[in-house]
Design a protein around this motif. Structure first.
Motif, short mmCIF file in Angstrom:
data_model
loop_
_atom_site.label_atom_id
_atom_site.label_comp_id
_atom_site.label_asym_id
_atom_site.label_seq_id
_atom_site.Cartn_x
_atom_site.Cartn_y
_atom_site.Cartn_z
N LEU A 1 0.83 -1.20 0.00
CA LEU A 1 0.00 0.00 0.00
C LEU A 1 0.86 1.26 0.00
O LEU A 1 0.43 2.32 -0.41
CB LEU A 1 -0.92 0.01 1.22
N GLY A 2 2.08 1.13 0.51
CA GLY A 2 3.01 2.26 0.56
C GLY A 2 4.33 1.87 -0.07
O GLY A 2 4.71 0.70 -0.07
N PHE A 3 4.99 2.87 -0.64
CA PHE A 3 6.28 2.65 -1.29
C PHE A 3 7.26 3.66 -0.73
O PHE A 3 7.03 4.87 -0.81
CB PHE A 3 6.15 2.78 -2.82
N TYR A 4 8.36 3.17 -0.19
CA TYR A 4 9.30 4.03 0.53
C TYR A 4 10.71 3.83 0.00
O TYR A 4 11.01 2.84 -0.65
CB TYR A 4 9.26 3.69 2.03
N ASN A 5 11.55 4.79 0.35
CA ASN A 5 12.97 4.64 0.09
C ASN A 5 13.73 5.17 1.30
O ASN A 5 13.15 5.79 2.20
CB ASN A 5 13.40 5.30 -1.23
N CYS A 6 15.01 4.91 1.30
CA CYS A 6 15.87 5.25 2.42
C CYS A 6 15.82 6.75 2.73
O CYS A 6 15.70 7.15 3.88
CB CYS A 6 17.29 4.82 2.05
N LYS A 7 15.86 7.58 1.70
CA LYS A 7 15.89 9.04 1.89
C LYS A 7 14.59 9.56 2.49
O LYS A 7 14.59 10.46 3.31
CB LYS A 7 16.18 9.75 0.57
N LEU A 8 13.46 9.00 2.06
CA LEU A 8 12.17 9.43 2.59
C LEU A 8 12.07 9.14 4.08
O LEU A 8 11.64 10.00 4.86
CB LEU A 8 11.04 8.74 1.84
N GLY B 1 13.00 15.15 14.83
CA GLY B 1 14.06 15.42 15.79
C GLY B 1 14.93 14.23 16.15
O GLY B 1 15.69 14.30 17.11
N LEU B 2 14.85 13.16 15.39
CA LEU B 2 15.69 12.00 15.67
C LEU B 2 17.02 12.12 14.96
O LEU B 2 17.14 12.77 13.93
CB LEU B 2 14.98 10.71 15.24
N LYS B 3 18.02 11.47 15.55
CA LYS B 3 19.37 11.46 14.98
C LYS B 3 19.56 10.16 14.20
O LYS B 3 19.34 9.06 14.74
CB LYS B 3 20.40 11.54 16.10
N ILE B 4 19.96 10.28 12.94
CA ILE B 4 20.19 9.10 12.12
C ILE B 4 21.52 8.47 12.55
O ILE B 4 22.56 9.12 12.53
CB ILE B 4 20.22 9.45 10.61
N GLU B 5 21.45 7.20 12.92
CA GLU B 5 22.63 6.47 13.38
C GLU B 5 23.24 5.62 12.26
O GLU B 5 24.45 5.44 12.21
CB GLU B 5 22.27 5.56 14.56
N GLN B 6 22.37 5.09 11.39
CA GLN B 6 22.86 4.18 10.35
C GLN B 6 21.85 4.13 9.21
O GLN B 6 20.64 4.15 9.45
CB GLN B 6 23.04 2.80 10.94
N MET B 7 22.36 4.08 7.99
CA MET B 7 21.52 3.85 6.80
C MET B 7 22.27 2.89 5.90
O MET B 7 23.47 3.04 5.69
CB MET B 7 21.27 5.16 6.04
N SER B 8 21.55 1.92 5.36
CA SER B 8 22.18 0.99 4.44
C SER B 8 21.14 0.43 3.48
O SER B 8 19.94 0.47 3.76
CB SER B 8 22.86 -0.16 5.19
#
Length: 135
Positions: free
Chosen positions: A100-107, A116-123
């Protein structure tokens, strides 16, 4: 408390399985979670237009210093792979069929930062993204 948001009964050792669309989600106290893991089966059932409301409800459960993890198929990478014939129609259907939803890492990164959250890791691995953030 560590919570795994899921629709089924697949277990993560040390995590409590909770369906965020059922009454069991209301039983999780606000600010009680040290970690929330949102697996793709849940995120894929959230329409893009409803994501901020969904995120707000999930974040009420996360305590200060807690971490949240989202994982799902990355639609940008999947589209690229399909257009450039790195995957066929069957693989495409398996990766995004019924969503129903389509997402990506950047979104997801942008939405978490806006709260207000701090991004710790993206992969990204095998067309799936993982974003980990802390409060």
């Amino acid at each position: 408390m560590k919570v795994k948001l899921s629709l089924g009964n697949s277990e993560f050792i040390g995590y409590k399985n909770v369906n965020p669309f059922s009454s069991s989600f209301k039983e999780v106290f606000d600010n009680s979670c040290t970690e929330i893991y949102c697996c793709s089966e849940v995120l894929n059932k959230v329409k893009n237009k409803d994501f901020n409301t969904f995120l707000d409800s999930v974040l009420t459960k996360l305590r200060m210093g807690g971490e949240i993890v989202f994982t799902a198929p990355d639609i940008s990478y999947i589209n690229y792979a399909y257009v450039y014939r790195k995957i066929d129609e069957n693989t495409l259907a398996n990766l995004i069929g019924g969503h129903l939803g389509f997402y990506n890492c950047k979104l997801i990164e942008s939405a978490l930062r806006s709260k207000g959250l701090k991004i710790e890791q993206m992969s990204i691995q095998n067309y799936f993204f993982c974003v980990k953030a802390s409060r």
